[in-house]
Design a protein around this motif. Structure first.
Motif, short mmCIF file in Angstrom:
data_model
loop_
_atom_site.label_atom_id
_atom_site.label_comp_id
_atom_site.label_asym_id
_atom_site.label_seq_id
_atom_site.Cartn_x
_atom_site.Cartn_y
_atom_site.Cartn_z
N MET A 86 0.89 -1.30 0.05
CA MET A 86 0.07 -0.03 0.05
C MET A 86 0.79 1.24 -0.12
SD MET A 86 -2.98 -1.09 2.59
CE MET A 86 -2.84 0.45 3.26
N ALA A 87 1.84 1.30 0.84
CA ALA A 87 2.67 2.44 1.00
C ALA A 87 3.60 2.55 -0.51
CB ALA A 87 3.84 2.25 1.93
N GLN A 88 3.89 1.50 -0.99
CA GLN A 88 4.49 1.72 -2.34
C GLN A 88 3.58 2.14 -3.42
OE1 GLN A 88 6.11 -2.11 -3.93
NE2 GLN A 88 6.79 -1.24 -5.85
N ARG A 89 2.42 1.55 -3.50
CA ARG A 89 1.37 2.09 -4.47
C ARG A 89 1.01 3.55 -4.22
NH1 ARG A 89 0.14 2.16 -9.44
NH2 ARG A 89 -2.04 2.47 -9.88
N GLU A 90 0.98 3.90 -2.89
CA GLU A 90 0.42 5.24 -2.63
C GLU A 90 1.55 6.23 -2.89
OE1 GLU A 90 -0.64 8.06 1.18
OE2 GLU A 90 -0.93 5.82 1.23
N ALA A 91 2.88 5.95 -3.02
CA ALA A 91 4.06 6.68 -3.41
C ALA A 91 4.06 6.64 -4.90
CB ALA A 91 5.47 6.17 -2.93
N GLU A 92 3.66 5.69 -5.59
CA GLU A 92 3.70 5.58 -7.11
C GLU A 92 2.60 6.60 -7.71
OE1 GLU A 92 2.82 1.38 -8.24
OE2 GLU A 92 5.02 1.00 -7.72
N LEU A 93 1.22 6.36 -6.79
CA LEU A 93 0.31 7.30 -7.38
C LEU A 93 0.48 8.77 -7.18
CD1 LEU A 93 -2.77 5.24 -6.38
CD2 LEU A 93 -2.08 5.70 -8.59
N GLY A 94 1.14 9.05 -5.96
CA GLY A 94 1.41 10.47 -5.55
C GLY A 94 2.41 11.16 -6.78
N GLU A 95 3.44 10.30 -7.26
CA GLU A 95 4.25 10.76 -8.16
C GLU A 95 3.60 10.80 -9.46
OE1 GLU A 95 7.79 8.12 -8.47
OE2 GLU A 95 8.14 8.25 -6.23
N ALA A 96 2.64 10.01 -9.72
CA ALA A 96 2.06 9.93 -11.00
C ALA A 96 1.00 11.27 -11.05
CB ALA A 96 1.18 8.72 -11.38
N LEU A 97 0.39 11.39 -9.95
CA LEU A 97 -0.64 12.67 -9.94
C LEU A 97 -0.02 13.86 -9.42
CD1 LEU A 97 -3.44 10.81 -8.22
CD2 LEU A 97 -3.16 11.20 -10.63
N GLY A 98 1.57 13.95 -9.16
CA GLY A 98 2.22 15.03 -8.67
C GLY A 98 1.83 15.84 -7.53
N LEU A 99 1.29 14.89 -6.65
CA LEU A 99 0.89 15.36 -5.18
C LEU A 99 1.82 15.65 -4.42
CD1 LEU A 99 -2.27 12.88 -4.65
CD2 LEU A 99 -2.07 15.13 -5.42
N GLU A 100 3.15 14.92 -4.66
CA GLU A 100 4.43 15.08 -3.82
C GLU A 100 5.28 16.39 -4.06
OE1 GLU A 100 5.82 12.28 -1.90
OE2 GLU A 100 3.96 11.10 -2.09
N THR A 101 5.02 16.91 -5.24
CA THR A 101 5.56 18.00 -5.67
C THR A 101 5.09 19.24 -5.16
OG1 THR A 101 4.58 18.28 -7.54
CG2 THR A 101 6.67 17.05 -7.73
N PRO A 102 5.89 20.21 -4.83
CA PRO A 102 5.14 21.64 -4.24
C PRO A 102 4.43 22.15 -5.36
CG PRO A 102 7.49 21.95 -4.57
CD PRO A 102 7.14 20.47 -4.71
N PRO A 103 3.14 22.98 -5.00
CA PRO A 103 2.39 23.53 -6.09
C PRO A 103 3.27 24.46 -6.87
CG PRO A 103 1.72 24.20 -4.00
CD PRO A 103 2.84 23.15 -3.73
N ASP A 104 3.00 24.85 -7.97
CA ASP A 104 3.56 26.13 -8.87
C ASP A 104 3.05 27.31 -8.36
OD1 ASP A 104 5.03 27.38 -10.84
OD2 ASP A 104 4.17 26.40 -12.58
#
Length: 112
Positions: free
Chosen positions: A60-78
């Motif tokens: 679950m943690a791995q998939r959540e990290a993958e989804l976060g990267e794919a959706l750009g949730l981990e990056t700071p907002p522009d």
């Protein structure tokens, strides 16, 4: 004479073997032995279940990290992009639900 001795020895050996086998099985079927076997199997099942839960959490943690990267949730907002409108959309949904409930409470049969 030799033949009789051979068959006597073979029969005695078979008897000893069968007696030993039956005694082992009887010891395995005592209530204490059955309780110990059940406890061991329960412990094994608990360990397997815990290992499964750990594997699921890691996945679950791995998939959540993958989804976060794919959706750009981990990056700071522009800073040049407008603010996210998600909260406003949720508030509008709550407001529309409240008005729907108020409209649904109207009973047409009261007018008659």
């Amino acid at each position: 004479m030799f033949r009789r001795t051979f068959w006597f020895t073979a029969g005695a050996a078979a008897g000893v073997w069968a007696t030993t086998k039956v005694n082992r099985k009887i010891r395995q079927l005592t209530p204490e032995s059955l309780a110990a076997q059940a406890a061991n199997k329960a412990l094994d099942a608990g360990h397997r279940l815990r290992d499964f839960a750990v594997d699921v959490r890691a996945g679950m943690a791995q998939r959540e990290a993958e989804l976060g990267e794919a959706l750009g949730l981990e990056t700071p907002p522009d800073p040049e992009l407008p603010a996210q409108r998600r909260l406003a959309a949720l508030e509008n949904t709550k407001h529309s639900l409240n008005t729907r409930n108020a409209l649904n409470s109207y009973n047409r049969n009261e007018d008659h």
